[in-house]
Enzyme design. Structure first.
Site, mmCIF file in Angstrom:
data_model
loop_
_atom_site.group_PDB
_atom_site.id
_atom_site.type_symbol
_atom_site.label_atom_id
_atom_site.label_comp_id
_atom_site.label_asym_id
_atom_site.label_seq_id
_atom_site.Cartn_x
_atom_site.Cartn_y
_atom_site.Cartn_z
ATOM 1 N N ARG A 169 0.842 -1.207 0.000
ATOM 2 C CA ARG A 169 0.000 0.000 0.000
ATOM 3 C C ARG A 169 0.874 1.254 0.000
ATOM 4 N NH1 ARG A 169 -3.986 -2.594 4.567
ATOM 5 N NH2 ARG A 169 -5.736 -3.157 3.211
ATOM 6 N N HIS A 193 1.597 -5.022 11.996
ATOM 7 C CA HIS A 193 0.680 -4.819 10.867
ATOM 8 C C HIS A 193 -0.471 -3.970 11.370
ATOM 9 C CE1 HIS A 193 -2.165 -5.419 7.658
ATOM 10 N NE2 HIS A 193 -2.974 -6.142 8.410
ATOM 11 N N THR A 248 -12.047 -6.146 3.720
ATOM 12 C CA THR A 248 -10.995 -6.078 2.698
ATOM 13 C C THR A 248 -10.794 -7.495 2.157
ATOM 14 O OG1 THR A 248 -9.169 -6.507 4.236
ATOM 15 C CG2 THR A 248 -9.803 -4.199 3.908
#
Length: 332
Positions: A169, A193, A248
């Site tokens: 990303r 994360h 997601t």
């Protein structure tokens, strides 16, 4: 004589042939199926096994994939609630668990998912004692630690998907601002994360040109161009996608297939993935965090010794302390 016998002359009776490159995905939710289709499209396995507790959904997903067999190069797609279906897997990808709700911090999910792992991991180990475990369920760093503890596997065979997606990303967003493909924007996010991830601004480069040398304020509060916002967007991106579509799936599926390719083909590429970092960067506890790791067919073989600025190292240690604070309270 049957039609098959009239058509085909058998020259060798095969005993039940065992798959050589079998991959299992545990959990057939949006993330698990995005991982499955991404792996199938990359031709990484000669057998794909799917496991879940919801049998109708599981069978439906298996059939839907099997109906696309003509367009794939994976000859066997199987599924079952019973973990016997996963036997002899080289790689087992764990995506099962309670899903993150809108506005819910990843760390809140933890005890809900520990309880699920107490059932999954022993079953995986029973049928594939030599596999690599790739944990994707959130909070991924803590659950990778949990998988390591429950499995009894050596640490190099228990891998968390970690910051592989965060870094992707980051590279995408940097590339957007620079007008360059993410493959040519070299940058790393390490640590946890998610919410306390650490962008390594000192290492951001394009074609070996260090951006911080060109623009010393890069990533700082005093930066008039506000590049720091790029990392904020990375942290917020999952929350934004969840708010818009409910979950997601595609990016994490592609990220996991990228890791699966490195493992199955023994590529020895370097990925920012979650591994045991005790003794690195001043971390003193049994914590899994993302650092650049050399990945191959036996799992994580090496860790790259990153040169971090003192403030980057401080953030990493703070992440480790946060995670350890939660881990030591876990019941399993």
């Amino acid at each position: 004589m049957s039609l098959k016998e009239k058509l085909i002359e058998n020259v060798h009776k095969e005993e039940h042939p065992q798959a050589h490159n079998k991959i299992t995905v545990v959990g057939v939710g949006a993330v698990g199926m995005a991982c499955a289709i991404s792996i199938l499209m990359k031709d990484l396995a000669d057998e794909l096994a799917l496991v879940d507790v919801v049998e109708d959904k599981l069978k439906g997903e298996m059939l839907d994939l099997q109906h696309g067999s003509l367009f794939l190069r994976t000859p066997k797609i199987v599924s079952g609630k019973d973990y016997a279906v996963t036997a002899h897997s080289k790689l087992v990808i764990i995506t099962a668990g309670a899903r993150q709700q809108e506005g819910e911090f990843r760390l809140n999910l933890v005890q809900r998912n520990v309880n699920i792992f107490k059932f999954i991991i022993p079953n995986v180990v029973k049928y594939s004692p030599h596999c690599k475990l790739l944990v994707v369920s959130n909070p991924v760093d803590i659950l990778t630690y949990v998988a390591w503890k429950i499995s009894g596997f050596p640490k190099h065979r228990v891998i968390g998907s970690g910051c592989n997606l965060d870094s992707a990303r980051f590279r995408h967003l940097l590339g957007e601002r620079l007008g360059i493909h993410p493959l040519s924007c070299h940058s790393w996010i390490v640590g946890e994360h998610g919410d306390s991830s650490v962008p390594v601004w000192s290492g951001v480069n394009v074609a070996g040109v260090c951006l911080k040398e060109l623009h010393p304020e890069l990533g700082t509060d005093g930066d008039k161009e506000n590049w720091k916002e790029v990392h904020k967007q990375v942290v917020d991106s999952a929350y934004e996608v969840i708010k818009l579509k409910g979950y997601t799936s595609w990016a994490i599926g592609l990220s996991v297939a990228d890791l699966a390719e490195t493992i199955m083909k023994n590529l020895r590429r370097v990925h920012p993935i979650s591994t045991m970092v005790k003794g690195m960067h001043g971390v003193k506890d049994d914590v899994f965090l993302s650092v650049p790791c050399v990945l191959g067919s036996s799992g994580i073989t090496d860790v790259i010794k990153m040169t971090l600025k003192s403030e980057e190292e401080d953030k990493l240690r703070k992440s480790a302390d946060t995670l350890w604070g939660i881990q030591k309270e876990l019941q399993f």
